[in-house]
Design a protein around this motif. Structure first.
Motif, mmCIF file in Angstrom:
data_model
loop_
_atom_site.group_PDB
_atom_site.id
_atom_site.type_symbol
_atom_site.label_atom_id
_atom_site.label_comp_id
_atom_site.label_asym_id
_atom_site.label_seq_id
_atom_site.Cartn_x
_atom_site.Cartn_y
_atom_site.Cartn_z
ATOM 1 N N TYR A 10 0.815 -1.211 0.000
ATOM 2 C CA TYR A 10 0.000 0.000 0.000
ATOM 3 C C TYR A 10 0.853 1.268 0.000
ATOM 4 C CZ TYR A 10 -3.083 3.709 1.690
ATOM 5 O OH TYR A 10 -3.757 4.894 1.832
ATOM 6 N N GLY A 11 1.946 1.256 0.745
ATOM 7 C CA GLY A 11 2.773 2.450 0.876
ATOM 8 C C GLY A 11 3.570 2.794 -0.367
ATOM 9 N N PHE A 67 17.073 3.326 2.020
ATOM 10 C CA PHE A 67 16.281 4.083 2.979
ATOM 11 C C PHE A 67 16.870 5.466 3.276
ATOM 12 C CE2 PHE A 67 14.112 0.162 5.053
ATOM 13 C CZ PHE A 67 13.283 0.070 3.953
ATOM 14 N N GLU A 68 18.178 5.580 3.248
ATOM 15 C CA GLU A 68 18.777 6.888 3.522
ATOM 16 C C GLU A 68 18.362 7.907 2.468
ATOM 17 O OE1 GLU A 68 22.949 6.957 4.170
ATOM 18 O OE2 GLU A 68 22.896 5.463 5.773
ATOM 19 N N GLU A 69 18.202 7.441 1.240
ATOM 20 C CA GLU A 69 17.754 8.313 0.154
ATOM 21 C C GLU A 69 16.234 8.380 0.061
ATOM 22 O OE1 GLU A 69 19.861 5.815 -0.153
ATOM 23 O OE2 GLU A 69 21.794 6.728 -0.689
ATOM 24 N N GLY A 70 15.533 7.476 0.786
ATOM 25 C CA GLY A 70 14.075 7.483 0.774
ATOM 26 C C GLY A 70 13.455 6.773 -0.407
ATOM 27 N N PHE A 71 14.171 5.776 -0.992
ATOM 28 C CA PHE A 71 13.656 5.065 -2.167
ATOM 29 C C PHE A 71 13.870 3.562 -2.033
ATOM 30 C CE2 PHE A 71 14.309 9.311 -3.868
ATOM 31 C CZ PHE A 71 13.240 9.473 -4.749
ATOM 32 N N GLY A 95 8.091 5.973 2.349
ATOM 33 C CA GLY A 95 7.989 6.869 3.497
ATOM 34 C C GLY A 95 8.560 6.268 4.768
ATOM 35 N N ASP A 96 8.772 7.120 5.755
ATOM 36 C CA ASP A 96 9.315 6.679 7.044
ATOM 37 C C ASP A 96 8.424 5.639 7.698
ATOM 38 O OD1 ASP A 96 11.401 8.445 6.691
ATOM 39 O OD2 ASP A 96 10.537 10.017 7.944
ATOM 40 N N TYR A 97 7.110 5.799 7.534
ATOM 41 C CA TYR A 97 6.156 4.884 8.167
ATOM 42 C C TYR A 97 6.347 3.464 7.639
ATOM 43 C CZ TYR A 97 1.654 3.390 10.136
ATOM 44 O OH TYR A 97 0.673 2.758 10.859
ATOM 45 N N LYS A 149 9.727 1.910 8.679
ATOM 46 C CA LYS A 149 9.756 1.448 10.074
ATOM 47 C C LYS A 149 9.375 -0.023 10.188
ATOM 48 C CE LYS A 149 6.309 2.580 12.736
ATOM 49 N NZ LYS A 149 5.368 3.348 13.609
ATOM 50 N N PHE A 150 8.316 -0.428 9.483
ATOM 51 C CA PHE A 150 7.847 -1.813 9.608
ATOM 52 C C PHE A 150 8.731 -2.792 8.836
ATOM 53 C CE2 PHE A 150 3.919 0.691 10.398
ATOM 54 C CZ PHE A 150 3.758 0.312 11.735
ATOM 55 N N ILE A 151 9.327 -2.332 7.738
ATOM 56 C CA ILE A 151 10.283 -3.184 7.030
ATOM 57 C C ILE A 151 11.495 -3.444 7.917
ATOM 58 C CG2 ILE A 151 11.870 -3.327 5.069
ATOM 59 C CD1 ILE A 151 9.855 -1.754 3.411
#
Length: 298
Positions: free
Chosen positions: A143-144, A162-166, A182-184, A187-189
């Motif tokens: 979904y995210g 994750f540091e780059e947000g992709f 996203g950060d959300y 977090k779960f990954i």
């Protein structure tokens, strides 16, 4: 050559020349194999080079009694592709389906879930089970990030930036794209990766695969469907949903919150923006809001 030999060469062409996925190749091949079955049942001994429009019209008429117009259109499209390949390889000089009309199907608006329904679905995951954290992480990723189920199961640890947000996603035809995460969702990954995945006895060849089954190998597409179906049953959701429902919902919720259609197209990995438009289910109230907000004569 017989039909089987031509089909095998066609499959090699789809894989090597067009770079299509295994599932897509299977779907294209199934259309031709269905035609072969029709010829066998009706005792028609004709090769792919000899078959003409009349026989194909008979086949399509028989199919029309069994499937809806959308499926019929897909079969015709698949056969056009096969005979187009035969022309490309100079086996034939014409495509016998060129003049056969495809039934009009219209646009089918996809089913979507509301944000509340998605939250309720994910909240139903039993986090005390061995697969709970994994299931929450994969649902949040579907979904995210708006992934296809095939993209989800193929996701690698080395695809996470994750540091780059992709995350790096390998889509249809092995085409790669970078999708924001996203950060959300991150977090779960991370929770799954660092608390559950690292406890598995991972099989050789799957060391880099992100989402694993209890035996330490890659999840199947069917398993993702089963996870979602079971969650829908737990919350008594009276909708027929699949992994693709979360992808539809991803696109719709972005658009309803003001995202640009072109940006959604890039995230979904669509070559044509027309395809993206089919995914977007717009409520009339939202269209009214857009008009009232952005039109100069509101």
């Amino acid at each position: 050559m017989n039909w089987t030999a031509y089909i095998k060469r066609y499959q090699s062409y789809l894989k090597i020349e067009r770079g299509l996925s295994h599932n897509t190749i299977e779907n294209y091949s199934f259309d031709v194999q269905r035609l072969c079955l029709f010829l066998t049942e009706n005792k028609m001994e004709v090769s792919p080079i000899q078959i003409d429009e009349e026989i194909l019209q008979q086949f399509i008429y028989s199919v029309s009694k069994e499937v809806n117009p959308r499926s019929q259109a897909r079969i015709i499209s698949g056969l056009k592709s096969f005979f187009g390949y035969l022309m490309f390889e100079d086996y034939r000089t014409d495509n016998p389906l060129e003049l056969i009309e495809t039934p009009k199907t219209g646009r089918k608006l996809p089913d979507i879930l509301s944000v509340d329904e998605i939250d309720t679905l994910i909240a139903a995951i039993d986090l005390t089970s061995n697969e709970g954290e994994r299931n929450r992480a994969l649902m949040e990723t579907l979904y995210g990030c708006g992934l296809r189920v095939s993209e989800l199961v193929a996701l690698k640890m080395s695809d996470l930036f994750f540091e780059e947000g992709f995350i790096k996603v390998t889509g249809k035809g092995n085409k790669q794209r970078f999708v924001p995460v996203g950060d959300y969702t991150q977090k779960f990954i991370i929770i799954y990766r660092d608390t559950k995945r690292n406890q598995l006895n991972i099989k050789k060849g799957f060391e880099d695969t992100l989402f694993l089954n209890r035996r330490g190998s890659q999840l199947t597409r069917a398993m993702i469907f089963t996870i979602i179906k079971n969650l829908a049953s737990v919350i008594a959701l009276h909708k027929t949903i699949s992994p693709h429902t979360l992808r539809h919902s991803f696109a719709t919720h972005l658009l309803e919150n003001g995202a640009d259609l072109r940006a959604i197209q890039l995230m979904l990995g669509h070559e044509s923006i027309t395809t993206t438009e089919i995914y977007v289910h717009l409520e009339r109230t939202f269209l009214t809001q857009v008009l009232n907000t952005f039109h100069p004569r509101k």
